[in-house]
Write an enzyme that holds these catalytic residues in place. Sequence first.
Site, mmCIF file in Angstrom:
data_model
loop_
_atom_site.group_PDB
_atom_site.id
_atom_site.type_symbol
_atom_site.label_atom_id
_atom_site.label_comp_id
_atom_site.label_asym_id
_atom_site.label_seq_id
_atom_site.Cartn_x
_atom_site.Cartn_y
_atom_site.Cartn_z
ATOM 1 N N PHE A 98 4.735 -5.475 -7.697
ATOM 2 C CA PHE A 98 5.618 -4.331 -7.491
ATOM 3 C C PHE A 98 6.988 -4.527 -8.152
ATOM 4 O O PHE A 98 7.937 -3.883 -7.763
ATOM 5 C CB PHE A 98 5.791 -4.060 -5.986
ATOM 6 C CG PHE A 98 4.657 -3.259 -5.396
ATOM 7 C CD1 PHE A 98 4.684 -1.864 -5.423
ATOM 8 C CD2 PHE A 98 3.556 -3.882 -4.830
ATOM 9 C CE1 PHE A 98 3.640 -1.116 -4.891
ATOM 10 C CE2 PHE A 98 2.497 -3.140 -4.291
ATOM 11 C CZ PHE A 98 2.548 -1.746 -4.321
ATOM 12 N N HIS A 127 3.533 -20.315 -8.890
ATOM 13 C CA HIS A 127 3.929 -19.755 -7.594
ATOM 14 C C HIS A 127 4.185 -20.872 -6.592
ATOM 15 O O HIS A 127 3.761 -22.009 -6.805
ATOM 16 C CB HIS A 127 2.844 -18.819 -7.039
ATOM 17 C CG HIS A 127 2.823 -17.482 -7.694
ATOM 18 N ND1 HIS A 127 2.138 -17.228 -8.853
ATOM 19 C CD2 HIS A 127 3.426 -16.307 -7.349
ATOM 20 C CE1 HIS A 127 2.310 -15.961 -9.198
ATOM 21 N NE2 HIS A 127 3.091 -15.378 -8.309
ATOM 22 N N LYS A 131 0.998 -20.144 -1.644
ATOM 23 C CA LYS A 131 0.171 -19.036 -2.147
ATOM 24 C C LYS A 131 -1.306 -19.382 -2.012
ATOM 25 O O LYS A 131 -1.745 -20.440 -2.452
ATOM 26 C CB LYS A 131 0.530 -18.701 -3.600
ATOM 27 C CG LYS A 131 -0.197 -17.452 -4.102
ATOM 28 C CD LYS A 131 0.377 -16.946 -5.413
ATOM 29 C CE LYS A 131 -0.430 -15.779 -5.986
ATOM 30 N NZ LYS A 131 -0.438 -14.598 -5.133
HETATM 31 P P1 NAD Z 1 2.466 -14.966 3.926
HETATM 32 O O1 NAD Z 1 1.406 -15.990 4.168
HETATM 33 O O2 NAD Z 1 3.893 -15.369 4.109
HETATM 34 O O3 NAD Z 1 2.208 -13.685 4.857
HETATM 35 C C1 NAD Z 1 0.941 -13.198 5.197
HETATM 36 C C2 NAD Z 1 0.996 -12.623 6.595
HETATM 37 O O4 NAD Z 1 -0.325 -12.178 6.937
HETATM 38 C C3 NAD Z 1 1.423 -13.668 7.645
HETATM 39 O O5 NAD Z 1 2.403 -13.143 8.514
HETATM 40 C C4 NAD Z 1 0.115 -13.966 8.368
HETATM 41 O O6 NAD Z 1 0.312 -14.344 9.738
HETATM 42 C C5 NAD Z 1 -0.607 -12.640 8.256
HETATM 43 N N1 NAD Z 1 -2.030 -12.843 8.498
HETATM 44 C C6 NAD Z 1 -2.824 -13.841 8.043
HETATM 45 N N2 NAD Z 1 -4.065 -13.730 8.543
HETATM 46 C C7 NAD Z 1 -4.059 -12.639 9.335
HETATM 47 C C8 NAD Z 1 -5.044 -12.004 10.122
HETATM 48 N N3 NAD Z 1 -6.295 -12.482 10.186
HETATM 49 N N4 NAD Z 1 -4.702 -10.876 10.784
HETATM 50 C C9 NAD Z 1 -3.445 -10.386 10.724
HETATM 51 N N5 NAD Z 1 -2.460 -10.940 9.982
HETATM 52 C C10 NAD Z 1 -2.766 -12.068 9.298
HETATM 53 O O7 NAD Z 1 2.219 -14.430 2.466
HETATM 54 P P2 NAD Z 1 3.231 -13.610 1.532
HETATM 55 O O8 NAD Z 1 3.869 -14.549 0.580
HETATM 56 O O9 NAD Z 1 4.076 -12.708 2.365
HETATM 57 O O10 NAD Z 1 2.186 -12.747 0.681
HETATM 58 C C11 NAD Z 1 1.345 -11.802 1.304
HETATM 59 C C12 NAD Z 1 0.429 -11.163 0.270
HETATM 60 O O11 NAD Z 1 1.218 -10.407 -0.652
HETATM 61 C C13 NAD Z 1 -0.353 -12.177 -0.570
HETATM 62 O O12 NAD Z 1 -1.631 -11.620 -0.864
HETATM 63 C C14 NAD Z 1 0.485 -12.276 -1.842
HETATM 64 O O13 NAD Z 1 -0.241 -12.711 -2.947
HETATM 65 C C15 NAD Z 1 0.906 -10.832 -1.969
HETATM 66 N N6 NAD Z 1 2.082 -10.582 -2.813
HETATM 67 C C16 NAD Z 1 2.030 -9.463 -3.564
HETATM 68 C C17 NAD Z 1 3.130 -9.106 -4.320
HETATM 69 C C18 NAD Z 1 3.071 -7.818 -5.103
HETATM 70 O O14 NAD Z 1 4.068 -7.452 -5.758
HETATM 71 N N7 NAD Z 1 1.938 -7.097 -5.059
HETATM 72 C C19 NAD Z 1 4.275 -9.895 -4.316
HETATM 73 C C20 NAD Z 1 4.303 -11.035 -3.520
HETATM 74 C C21 NAD Z 1 3.196 -11.376 -2.754
#
Ligand code: NAD
Length: 212
Positions: A98, A127, A131
């Site tokens: 994004f 990363h 990740k």
């Molecule tokens: P993170 O691990 O910090 O956060 C993930 C969250 O999901 C945590 O709060 C975790 O408790 C929760 N979670 C995990 N398992 C779960 C379950 N079974 N039920 C409910 N909640 C659950 O990760 P992050 O760094 O915040 O990244 C999250 C996602 O976003 C990843 O897939 C990452 O690759 C993606 N991401 C996308 C972009 C983008 O621009 N599209 C940018 C950064 C990260």
Amino acid sequence: MKIGIVGYKGRMGKEIKDLFEEKNHEFVWGYDKDGEYFQEPPQIIIDFSLPEVFEKTEDYVKKFKVPLIIGTTGLRDEQIEALKALAKDVPVVQSYNFSIGIQLFLKMVDFLKDKIDGWDIEIVETHHRFKKDKPSGTAKMIKESLDKDVPISSLRLGNVAGDHVLYMANLGEVLSISHRALSRRAFAEGVLKSAEFVTNKKNGYFTFTDVI
Ligand code: NAD
């Protein structure tokens, strides 16, 4: 607007919550590992979690009948298909990145891709150590834009928010395009833009390219 976040306790979830609150939007609903936080029904759901949470997100979007912005990476093909089906009823914005910079990166790739036949082409992504997926969704997007099967190298180092470099070389020169996210704020800003974009939409499947 009143927002709901799937993964609201995560790194991206917290960044998104902070940014939206700074802009006077209200966090009213959330879903994370330990269940649901409910203050009132959200007007939009934002999902930054894990692919295994996707079906929960799908159920909540259907329940609240609200737009979905989803940035979770590593989605399976059938989950992307499910998002497209969902988009017949509500607006959906899906992107593995994004940030504005990566959108510009992809435009440069589109310009270059027919001009580098016979060159060595490789993608390197770096990363933070937490990740879960590898290679990154963004590296896959860059590869897809190239229309070529190029190698991707993934480094997992410290707290790096996200670096992507595309190397292109012939025997006499090396050309590269690189992008560095300095913090997660860049992604959260794109999510805010996407949320504003869907407010006047009834349904439809969009990517971040459609938003900017
Ligand atoms: P993170 O691990 O910090 O956060 C993930 C969250 O999901 C945590 O709060 C975790 O408790 C929760 N979670 C995990 N398992 C779960 C379950 N079974 N039920 C409910 N909640 C659950 O990760 P992050 O760094 O915040 O990244 C999250 C996602 O976003 C990843 O897939 C990452 O690759 C993606 N991401 C996308 C972009 C983008 O621009 N599209 C940018 C950064 C990260």
